[in-house]
Design an enzyme around this catalytic site. Structure first.
Site, PDB file in Angstrom:
ATOM      1  N   GLU A  93       1.035  -1.069   0.065  1.00  0.00           N
ATOM      2  CA  GLU A  93       0.058  -0.121   0.171  1.00  0.00           C
ATOM      3  C   GLU A  93       0.982   1.209   0.004  1.00  0.00           C
ATOM      4  OE1 GLU A  93      -0.453  -2.343   2.598  1.00  0.00           O
ATOM      5  OE2 GLU A  93      -2.148  -3.181   1.850  1.00  0.00           O
ATOM      6  N   TYR A 122       8.046   2.261  -7.098  1.00  0.00           N
ATOM      7  CA  TYR A 122       7.315   0.790  -7.378  1.00  0.00           C
ATOM      8  C   TYR A 122       6.895   0.612  -8.889  1.00  0.00           C
ATOM      9  CZ  TYR A 122       6.949   1.275  -2.260  1.00  0.00           C
ATOM     10  OH  TYR A 122       7.283   1.582  -0.933  1.00  0.00           O
TER      11      TYR A 122
HETATM   12  C1  COA Z   1      10.487   5.892  -1.192  1.00  0.00           C
HETATM   13  C2  COA Z   1      12.247   5.737  -0.725  1.00  0.00           C
HETATM   14  C3  COA Z   1      12.315   4.513   0.007  1.00  0.00           C
HETATM   15  C4  COA Z   1      13.012   5.780  -2.080  1.00  0.00           C
HETATM   16  O1  COA Z   1      14.086   5.570  -1.742  1.00  0.00           O
HETATM   17  P1  COA Z   1      15.449   6.435  -2.471  1.00  0.00           P
HETATM   18  O2  COA Z   1      16.594   5.496  -1.897  1.00  0.00           O
HETATM   19  O3  COA Z   1      15.601   7.767  -2.231  1.00  0.00           O
HETATM   20  O4  COA Z   1      15.055   5.762  -4.101  1.00  0.00           O
HETATM   21  P2  COA Z   1      16.278   5.574  -5.197  1.00  0.00           P
HETATM   22  O5  COA Z   1      17.182   6.311  -5.231  1.00  0.00           O
HETATM   23  O6  COA Z   1      16.610   4.025  -5.173  1.00  0.00           O
HETATM   24  O7  COA Z   1      15.174   5.995  -6.268  1.00  0.00           O
HETATM   25  C5  COA Z   1      14.847   4.619  -7.233  1.00  0.00           C
HETATM   26  C6  COA Z   1      13.640   5.240  -8.057  1.00  0.00           C
HETATM   27  O8  COA Z   1      12.351   5.839  -7.378  1.00  0.00           O
HETATM   28  C7  COA Z   1      11.855   6.622  -7.886  1.00  0.00           C
HETATM   29  N1  COA Z   1      12.201   7.953  -7.317  1.00  0.00           N
HETATM   30  C8  COA Z   1      12.919   8.017  -5.908  1.00  0.00           C
HETATM   31  N2  COA Z   1      13.053   9.333  -5.396  1.00  0.00           N
HETATM   32  C9  COA Z   1      12.035  10.050  -6.391  1.00  0.00           C
HETATM   33  C10 COA Z   1      11.728  11.339  -6.061  1.00  0.00           C
HETATM   34  N3  COA Z   1      11.670  12.265  -5.210  1.00  0.00           N
HETATM   35  N4  COA Z   1      10.652  11.693  -7.117  1.00  0.00           N
HETATM   36  C11 COA Z   1      10.264  11.135  -8.146  1.00  0.00           C
HETATM   37  N5  COA Z   1      10.621   9.701  -8.188  1.00  0.00           N
HETATM   38  C12 COA Z   1      11.713   9.140  -7.321  1.00  0.00           C
HETATM   39  C13 COA Z   1      12.615   6.936  -9.247  1.00  0.00           C
HETATM   40  O9  COA Z   1      11.886   6.216 -10.195  1.00  0.00           O
HETATM   41  C14 COA Z   1      13.727   6.334  -8.905  1.00  0.00           C
HETATM   42  O10 COA Z   1      14.498   5.981 -10.254  1.00  0.00           O
HETATM   43  P3  COA Z   1      15.452   6.797 -10.974  1.00  0.00           P
HETATM   44  O11 COA Z   1      16.406   7.046 -10.349  1.00  0.00           O
HETATM   45  O12 COA Z   1      15.936   5.910 -12.348  1.00  0.00           O
HETATM   46  O13 COA Z   1      14.804   7.904 -11.372  1.00  0.00           O
HETATM   47  C15 COA Z   1      12.424   6.993   0.309  1.00  0.00           C
HETATM   48  O14 COA Z   1      12.099   8.186  -0.668  1.00  0.00           O
HETATM   49  C16 COA Z   1      11.822   6.948   1.392  1.00  0.00           C
HETATM   50  O15 COA Z   1      12.329   6.287   2.321  1.00  0.00           O
HETATM   51  N6  COA Z   1      10.785   7.597   1.664  1.00  0.00           N
HETATM   52  C17 COA Z   1      10.072   7.653   2.938  1.00  0.00           C
HETATM   53  C18 COA Z   1       9.636   6.345   3.435  1.00  0.00           C
HETATM   54  C19 COA Z   1       8.466   6.167   2.486  1.00  0.00           C
HETATM   55  O16 COA Z   1       7.839   6.913   1.914  1.00  0.00           O
HETATM   56  N7  COA Z   1       8.606   4.678   2.192  1.00  0.00           N
HETATM   57  C20 COA Z   1       7.378   4.252   1.327  1.00  0.00           C
HETATM   58  C21 COA Z   1       6.224   3.977   1.853  1.00  0.00           C
HETATM   59  S1  COA Z   1       5.101   3.124   1.043  1.00  0.00           S
END
Ligand code: COA
Length: 93
Positions: free
Chosen positions: A47, A59
């Site tokens: 979710e 995702y």
């Molecule tokens: C969601 C989360 C886990 C992503 O982790 P991250 O290490 O920053 O993400 P990554 O660097 O691996 O990014 C992978 C892909 O995610 C997407 N993405 C990551 N950050 C993004 C942003 N700020 N805006 C849009 N897309 C984004 C992109 O598709 C990216 O691929 P790309 O690098 O080819 O563009 C992180 O933002 C987080 O911890 N958020 C808070 C907790 C949370 O919301 N968890 C999910 C609950 S459902």
């Protein structure tokens, strides 16, 4: 992650704010997908908040599709949850 029979359910994934945008979230998800497949999962679900564009994009990149809504799932904000699913194999080259 929960694994119930052949279904994996991601319960939580997070990267420390100072380390976001460095592909760590993607690596964590890929590892969870791999571990789920090793343990016999054929599909995975989670979710996500509609407002959480970073997570939704992550995702989507991994093959998850938005398949439904859970109304007022998040009790802190009353926000709905988007339900996402992916069937394995999901990683197109
Ligand atoms: C969601 C989360 C886990 C992503 O982790 P991250 O290490 O920053 O993400 P990554 O660097 O691996 O990014 C992978 C892909 O995610 C997407 N993405 C990551 N950050 C993004 C942003 N700020 N805006 C849009 N897309 C984004 C992109 O598709 C990216 O691929 P790309 O690098 O080819 O563009 C992180 O933002 C987080 O911890 N958020 C808070 C907790 C949370 O919301 N968890 C999910 C609950 S459902």
């Amino acid at each position: 992650m929960w694994l119930v029979l052949d279904e994996a359910h991601i319960t939580n994934v997070a990267v420390h704010p100072e380390y976001r945008g460095k592909s760590i979230g993607e690596a964590l998800m890929l590892e969870m997908i791999q571990q789920a497949i090793i343990r016999g999962a054929v599909r995975m679900t989670l979710e996500v908040r509609p407002s959480n564009m970073a997570a939704r994009e992550l995702y989507k990149k991994l093959g998850f599709k938005e398949k439904g809504l859970r109304k007022k799932y998040y009790t802190d904000t009353n926000e709905d949850a988007i339900i996402m699913w992916v069937e394995f194999p999901c990683l197109e080259q």
